[in-house]
Design a protein around this motif. Sequence first.
Motif, PDB file in Angstrom:
ATOM      1  N   HIS A 147      -5.176   9.181   5.299  1.00 21.37           N
ATOM      2  CA  HIS A 147      -5.119   7.806   4.803  1.00 21.37           C
ATOM      3  C   HIS A 147      -4.118   7.079   5.693  1.00 21.37           C
ATOM      4  CE1 HIS A 147      -7.105   9.081   1.019  1.00 21.37           C
ATOM      5  NE2 HIS A 147      -6.448  10.197   1.265  1.00 21.37           N
ATOM      6  N   VAL A 202       4.928   9.289   2.100  1.00 20.64           N
ATOM      7  CA  VAL A 202       4.514   8.233   3.027  1.00 20.64           C
ATOM      8  C   VAL A 202       5.249   8.409   4.353  1.00 20.64           C
ATOM      9  CG1 VAL A 202       4.477   5.750   3.476  1.00 20.64           C
ATOM     10  CG2 VAL A 202       3.979   6.616   1.176  1.00 20.64           C
ATOM     11  N   HIS A 235      -0.573  10.478   4.451  1.00 22.95           N
ATOM     12  CA  HIS A 235      -0.528   9.037   4.238  1.00 22.95           C
ATOM     13  C   HIS A 235       0.420   8.418   5.272  1.00 22.95           C
ATOM     14  CE1 HIS A 235      -2.036  10.671   0.453  1.00 22.95           C
ATOM     15  NE2 HIS A 235      -2.577   9.481   0.231  1.00 22.95           N
ATOM     16  N   GLN A 266       0.826  -1.202   0.000  1.00 20.56           N
ATOM     17  CA  GLN A 266       0.000   0.000   0.000  1.00 20.56           C
ATOM     18  C   GLN A 266       0.862   1.255   0.000  1.00 20.56           C
ATOM     19  OE1 GLN A 266      -3.149   0.350  -0.525  1.00 20.56           O
ATOM     20  NE2 GLN A 266      -3.101   2.564  -0.304  1.00 20.56           N
ATOM     21  N   GLN A 313       1.822   7.112  -6.731  1.00 16.94           N
ATOM     22  CA  GLN A 313       0.798   8.113  -7.027  1.00 16.94           C
ATOM     23  C   GLN A 313       1.283   9.533  -6.707  1.00 16.94           C
ATOM     24  OE1 GLN A 313      -2.382   6.626  -4.577  1.00 16.94           O
ATOM     25  NE2 GLN A 313      -3.213   5.315  -6.194  1.00 16.94           N
ATOM     26  N   TRP A 318       0.979   4.361  -2.809  1.00 16.04           N
ATOM     27  CA  TRP A 318       0.908   5.792  -2.543  1.00 16.04           C
ATOM     28  C   TRP A 318       2.096   6.535  -3.148  1.00 16.04           C
ATOM     29  CZ3 TRP A 318      -0.241   4.915   3.352  1.00 16.04           C
ATOM     30  CH2 TRP A 318      -1.609   4.644   3.515  1.00 16.04           C
ATOM     31  N   HIS A 325       2.317  10.542  -3.583  1.00 18.31           N
ATOM     32  CA  HIS A 325       2.079  10.924  -2.192  1.00 18.31           C
ATOM     33  C   HIS A 325       3.303  10.631  -1.326  1.00 18.31           C
ATOM     34  CE1 HIS A 325      -2.105  11.445  -3.231  1.00 18.31           C
ATOM     35  NE2 HIS A 325      -2.232  10.166  -3.565  1.00 18.31           N
TER      36      HIS A 325
END
Length: 388
Positions: A138, A37, A105, A26, A33, A30, A35
């Motif tokens: 998230h 983390v 995230h 996961q 994409q 992210w 993002h």
Amino acid sequence: MFLMTLLLSDVEFCVPTGKTVALVLQGLRWLLQGHDVQVVSTLYTSRAASRMIAGQLGMALSADPTPPPTPGSIALHHYDFHNREADVQQAVTDLVARVKDGQLHVLLDEALFAGSDVYGQRNTTLVGRLAESVPGLHLWAAGVYHTDIPPSLRPEPLTVPLRCAPSVLREVQTAVDRLTAGIHNYSDSGVPAPGDGLRVIRLSHHGNAHTGRWPAECRQCGKEVAAELRRLGVGSGGNSLPNSPAPLSYSDVFILTQSSELQDDIEDDAGRVTSRASGVVRGLRDEGLPVCVLGEQDWRHNRARWERDVDDVAVAATDRVTVTRYDWLQGLERRVVVMLPGRDKEVDEGLSDEEIDLYDRLSAASRCTTQLIMVDVPPVTTAPSTAT
């Protein structure tokens, strides 16, 4: 292997059926994409798992043949919620400062939420405050019993064993069947296992050369475990595990216990040994095995070395056998696991030897992916009275 998944907006929690793998996948999604983390450890016992997650994310991102033009970044955060209440607000402050485009995230591994435990209450507070402060939160987390779910989280059980051979799972299943509180049973993946796996090797803490009540105290147990590892080809550059793709390194081995007696040599400021290493550690070294010990006394007396060793073990940077209390390296697995029964004098008071065995299976045997070695301890017997 026996925990589960929790959800807050798209916040999920899972555990050792491959739960750390799920977090890594996961997190990589992210990153690709775009993002950022945030990998968060809220207690020293989860530091190794968090360090491993961050390392695997970095390696996966760099190995991607078609990376995005602007991938996200990875940040690792360490806190100690058990000993420092102020760390909760510090974590909230640090993470809210990382919000980007209204979103945050977070990966949170091995985070317990037990309502009566101070550490669990502080984890619950962290998640609640983040949810209030960041509408675009998230957060995926792991390490949760389904009996201890905060009200703001929606559970999704992760019950399919992904990484252990059936021969290992049967040993763990014994504990799952007997210790039902807070533990979901396994479910069928629908895909047959390619084989039963390797036969579980059983050694015994018994005989004239063995000393102490538990294997961690016993030098002979260390020697016999070392001999078994040599027989498997550990550290030789060869490989005696059938169908195994790579030779066994020392770093492929965990020797796990919950014994309070486990420690390395304790030294004073002048470098003099004031307390000798546990018997099992000395036995392993007698046979020439390179050993890294992570015990409670090592954490208390040489914190800097302990932290360096944890980071090292998390990414298997040095080729050494790791000997540790299983709750000090939560979330990590190895190809070969040696399970040494033992007691934590504070936590295990009042538990029977049978109950200790069940908890050892859940927390130690479940960390094995290929070859499990179990050291059996004969029950204590009382000689019958001869009085007339």
